[in-house]
Design a protein around this motif. Sequence first.
Motif, PDB file in Angstrom:
ATOM      1  N   VAL A  91     -15.091  20.718   3.906  1.00 31.09           N
ATOM      2  CA  VAL A  91     -15.163  19.277   4.117  1.00 31.09           C
ATOM      3  C   VAL A  91     -13.822  18.652   3.731  1.00 31.09           C
ATOM      4  CG1 VAL A  91     -16.314  17.123   3.477  1.00 31.09           C
ATOM      5  CG2 VAL A  91     -17.648  19.249   3.643  1.00 31.09           C
ATOM      6  N   VAL A  92     -13.285  17.815   4.602  1.00 29.89           N
ATOM      7  CA  VAL A  92     -12.028  17.104   4.341  1.00 29.89           C
ATOM      8  C   VAL A  92     -12.317  15.609   4.391  1.00 29.89           C
ATOM      9  CG1 VAL A  92      -9.653  16.697   5.101  1.00 29.89           C
ATOM     10  CG2 VAL A  92     -10.692  18.969   5.408  1.00 29.89           C
ATOM     11  N   PHE A  93     -11.936  14.885   3.338  1.00 27.42           N
ATOM     12  CA  PHE A  93     -12.189  13.442   3.300  1.00 27.42           C
ATOM     13  C   PHE A  93     -11.205  12.758   2.368  1.00 27.42           C
ATOM     14  CE2 PHE A  93     -14.276  14.915  -0.469  1.00 27.42           C
ATOM     15  CZ  PHE A  93     -14.379  13.844  -1.345  1.00 27.42           C
ATOM     16  N   THR A  94     -11.065  11.461   2.521  1.00 31.24           N
ATOM     17  CA  THR A  94     -10.299  10.647   1.578  1.00 31.24           C
ATOM     18  C   THR A  94     -11.274  10.057   0.554  1.00 31.24           C
ATOM     19  OG1 THR A  94     -10.486   8.717   3.004  1.00 31.24           O
ATOM     20  CG2 THR A  94      -8.490  10.031   3.222  1.00 31.24           C
ATOM     21  N   TRP A  95     -10.864  10.014  -0.712  1.00 26.50           N
ATOM     22  CA  TRP A  95     -11.725   9.371  -1.710  1.00 26.50           C
ATOM     23  C   TRP A  95     -11.686   7.859  -1.531  1.00 26.50           C
ATOM     24  CZ3 TRP A  95     -14.734  11.949  -5.359  1.00 26.50           C
ATOM     25  CH2 TRP A  95     -15.374  11.136  -6.307  1.00 26.50           C
ATOM     26  N   ASN A  96     -10.497   7.364  -1.310  1.00 20.07           N
ATOM     27  CA  ASN A  96     -10.289   5.915  -1.175  1.00 20.07           C
ATOM     28  C   ASN A  96      -9.507   5.649   0.108  1.00 20.07           C
ATOM     29  OD1 ASN A  96     -10.151   3.146  -2.778  1.00 20.07           O
ATOM     30  ND2 ASN A  96      -8.121   3.465  -1.916  1.00 20.07           N
ATOM     31  N   GLY A  97     -10.116   4.913   1.026  1.00 17.97           N
ATOM     32  CA  GLY A  97      -9.434   4.629   2.279  1.00 17.97           C
ATOM     33  C   GLY A  97      -8.341   3.592   2.077  1.00 17.97           C
ATOM     34  N   THR A  98      -7.108   4.044   2.005  1.00 19.39           N
ATOM     35  CA  THR A  98      -5.990   3.158   1.677  1.00 19.39           C
ATOM     36  C   THR A  98      -5.908   1.960   2.617  1.00 19.39           C
ATOM     37  OG1 THR A  98      -4.740   5.058   0.838  1.00 19.39           O
ATOM     38  CG2 THR A  98      -3.497   3.060   1.325  1.00 19.39           C
TER      39      THR A  98
ATOM     40  N   ASP B 293      -8.203  13.926  -0.174  1.00 16.96           N
ATOM     41  CA  ASP B 293      -6.990  13.114  -0.249  1.00 16.96           C
ATOM     42  C   ASP B 293      -7.301  11.935  -1.175  1.00 16.96           C
ATOM     43  OD1 ASP B 293      -4.938  11.313   0.071  1.00 16.96           O
ATOM     44  OD2 ASP B 293      -5.051  11.220   2.257  1.00 16.96           O
ATOM     45  N   ALA B 294      -6.742  11.973  -2.369  1.00 16.92           N
ATOM     46  CA  ALA B 294      -7.038  10.945  -3.381  1.00 16.92           C
ATOM     47  C   ALA B 294      -5.821  10.101  -3.703  1.00 16.92           C
ATOM     48  CB  ALA B 294      -7.570  11.612  -4.651  1.00 16.92           C
ATOM     49  N   THR B 295      -4.946   9.908  -2.723  1.00 16.81           N
ATOM     50  CA  THR B 295      -3.648   9.334  -3.065  1.00 16.81           C
ATOM     51  C   THR B 295      -3.700   7.890  -3.542  1.00 16.81           C
ATOM     52  OG1 THR B 295      -1.324   9.294  -2.394  1.00 16.81           O
ATOM     53  CG2 THR B 295      -2.925   8.434  -0.815  1.00 16.81           C
ATOM     54  N   SER B 296      -4.637   7.076  -3.100  1.00 13.80           N
ATOM     55  CA  SER B 296      -4.703   5.707  -3.632  1.00 13.80           C
ATOM     56  C   SER B 296      -5.917   5.524  -4.532  1.00 13.80           C
ATOM     57  CB  SER B 296      -4.700   4.678  -2.494  1.00 13.80           C
ATOM     58  OG  SER B 296      -5.752   4.934  -1.591  1.00 13.80           O
ATOM     59  N   ALA B 297      -6.480   6.672  -4.978  1.00 13.85           N
ATOM     60  CA  ALA B 297      -7.595   6.645  -5.927  1.00 13.85           C
ATOM     61  C   ALA B 297      -7.178   7.178  -7.291  1.00 13.85           C
ATOM     62  CB  ALA B 297      -8.764   7.474  -5.390  1.00 13.85           C
TER      63      ALA B 297
ATOM     64  N   SER C 215       0.822  -1.208   0.000  1.00 12.24           N
ATOM     65  CA  SER C 215       0.000   0.000   0.000  1.00 12.24           C
ATOM     66  C   SER C 215       0.859   1.262   0.000  1.00 12.24           C
ATOM     67  CB  SER C 215      -0.934   0.015   1.213  1.00 12.24           C
ATOM     68  OG  SER C 215      -0.179   0.109   2.396  1.00 12.24           O
ATOM     69  N   GLY C 216       2.174   1.089   0.026  1.00  7.18           N
ATOM     70  CA  GLY C 216       3.055   2.258  -0.033  1.00  7.18           C
ATOM     71  C   GLY C 216       3.705   2.313  -1.394  1.00  7.18           C
ATOM     72  N   PRO C 217       5.022   2.058  -1.503  1.00  4.00           N
ATOM     73  CA  PRO C 217       5.633   1.936  -2.832  1.00  4.00           C
ATOM     74  C   PRO C 217       5.005   0.758  -3.565  1.00  4.00           C
ATOM     75  CG  PRO C 217       7.293   2.220  -1.123  1.00  4.00           C
ATOM     76  CD  PRO C 217       6.004   1.963  -0.422  1.00  4.00           C
ATOM     77  N   CYS C 218       4.596   0.963  -4.793  1.00  2.00           N
ATOM     78  CA  CYS C 218       3.871  -0.065  -5.539  1.00  2.00           C
ATOM     79  C   CYS C 218       4.668  -0.529  -6.748  1.00  2.00           C
ATOM     80  CB  CYS C 218       2.509   0.474  -5.966  1.00  2.00           C
ATOM     81  SG  CYS C 218       1.454   0.887  -4.558  1.00  2.00           S
ATOM     82  N   ALA C 219       4.188  -1.576  -7.378  1.00  2.00           N
ATOM     83  CA  ALA C 219       4.909  -2.179  -8.495  1.00  2.00           C
ATOM     84  C   ALA C 219       5.106  -1.192  -9.635  1.00  2.00           C
ATOM     85  CB  ALA C 219       4.137  -3.393  -9.002  1.00  2.00           C
ATOM     86  N   LYS C 220       6.232  -1.320 -10.335  1.00  2.00           N
ATOM     87  CA  LYS C 220       6.487  -0.482 -11.513  1.00  2.00           C
ATOM     88  C   LYS C 220       5.603  -0.962 -12.664  1.00  2.00           C
ATOM     89  CE  LYS C 220       9.335   2.119 -10.986  1.00  2.00           C
ATOM     90  NZ  LYS C 220       9.236   3.425 -10.269  1.00  2.00           N
ATOM     91  N   ARG C 221       5.507  -0.146 -13.680  1.00  2.00           N
ATOM     92  CA  ARG C 221       4.699  -0.513 -14.855  1.00  2.00           C
ATOM     93  C   ARG C 221       5.253  -1.778 -15.506  1.00  2.00           C
ATOM     94  NH1 ARG C 221       7.728   0.078 -19.273  1.00  2.00           N
ATOM     95  NH2 ARG C 221       9.239   1.783 -19.452  1.00  2.00           N
ATOM     96  N   PRO C 222       4.424  -2.518 -16.253  1.00  2.00           N
ATOM     97  CA  PRO C 222       4.915  -3.699 -16.969  1.00  2.00           C
ATOM     98  C   PRO C 222       6.044  -3.319 -17.923  1.00  2.00           C
ATOM     99  CG  PRO C 222       2.522  -3.647 -16.978  1.00  2.00           C
ATOM    100  CD  PRO C 222       2.968  -2.327 -16.418  1.00  2.00           C
ATOM    101  N   GLY C 223       7.102  -4.090 -17.906  1.00  2.00           N
ATOM    102  CA  GLY C 223       8.218  -3.843 -18.811  1.00  2.00           C
ATOM    103  C   GLY C 223       9.202  -2.798 -18.346  1.00  2.00           C
TER     104      GLY C 223
END
Length: 307
Positions: A140-147, A170-174, A18-26
């Motif tokens: 209003v303060v909210f996260t779009w996606n609850g990581t 906060d849309a960081t994982s959305a 949920s933090g650093p994520c996989a790089k793009r394919p290739g």
Amino acid sequence: MTTRTKPGLRPANPNFSSGPCAKRPGWSVEALTNAALGRSHRAKIGKSKLEQAIELTREILQVPADYRIGIVPASDTGAVEMALWSLLGQRGVDMVAWESFGSGWVTDVVKQLKLADVRRIEAGYGALPDLTKIDFDRDVVFTWNGTTSGVRVPNGEFIPVSRKGLTICDATSAAFAQKLDFQKLDVVTFSWQKVLGGEGAHGMLILSPRAVERLESYKPAWPLPKIFRLTSGGKLIEGIFKGETINTPSMLCVEDYLDALRWAKSIGGLDALIARADANAAVIDGFVDRSAWLGHVATDPATRSNT
């Protein structure tokens, strides 16, 4: 007590979290060959790459033309903090939270900014709070996606187009995996290392015209550190949104973000990215359905995250 052994079958690509994520394919390090290393981000080549990152972000995320997009320090956290410290305090604020990151913003507003007129609209892990309780005449303060809970808002329909307050999201994982309704959002933040698998330390701050108007007409009662300042003499510092970053960004990370954005464009942009995220989530859903011991934290499939 049942003792479980390590599984014998391992994933072909173990690079995910949920933090650093996989790089793009290739992806390979060769993708960074043209990085402007050893050059100032204020030099023509450095500023050009930062401007490219902003404009490709706008294209892929389908950000309206009149919204500003800036590259800011300290990842998504830095971007959210800049918004909270610069914009809040003019009116009451509703803090909406249902997992750890949203709860962290509640703590910042209540215990650090110490705003007097704060309402907390919260739910535990697995569910959304009652969104009908939100008063959009307030900020209003909210996260779009609850990581950390896997629970997201299904869409932006709960937000009225005509509202007096600002919506700070906060849309960081959305971002790049879910459709963000920018007409309903005044501040959107995310970081490079989430959905696109970019490198860390850099955040994105997207401002609506309404957010810019607030910045230029309202001065918080508290002092702002230099790293949070978005205005000078009562006017927006436009350079921040044209590649003139507040601090010194890593041009290696910038090149990696550009590579991810170009790949996203090459496969079909936002629609293709959302489809990939949905397909990946479907694999997990199938695995959970077949399992006797696994279950989703999100109780309602309509609010279940695809990331």
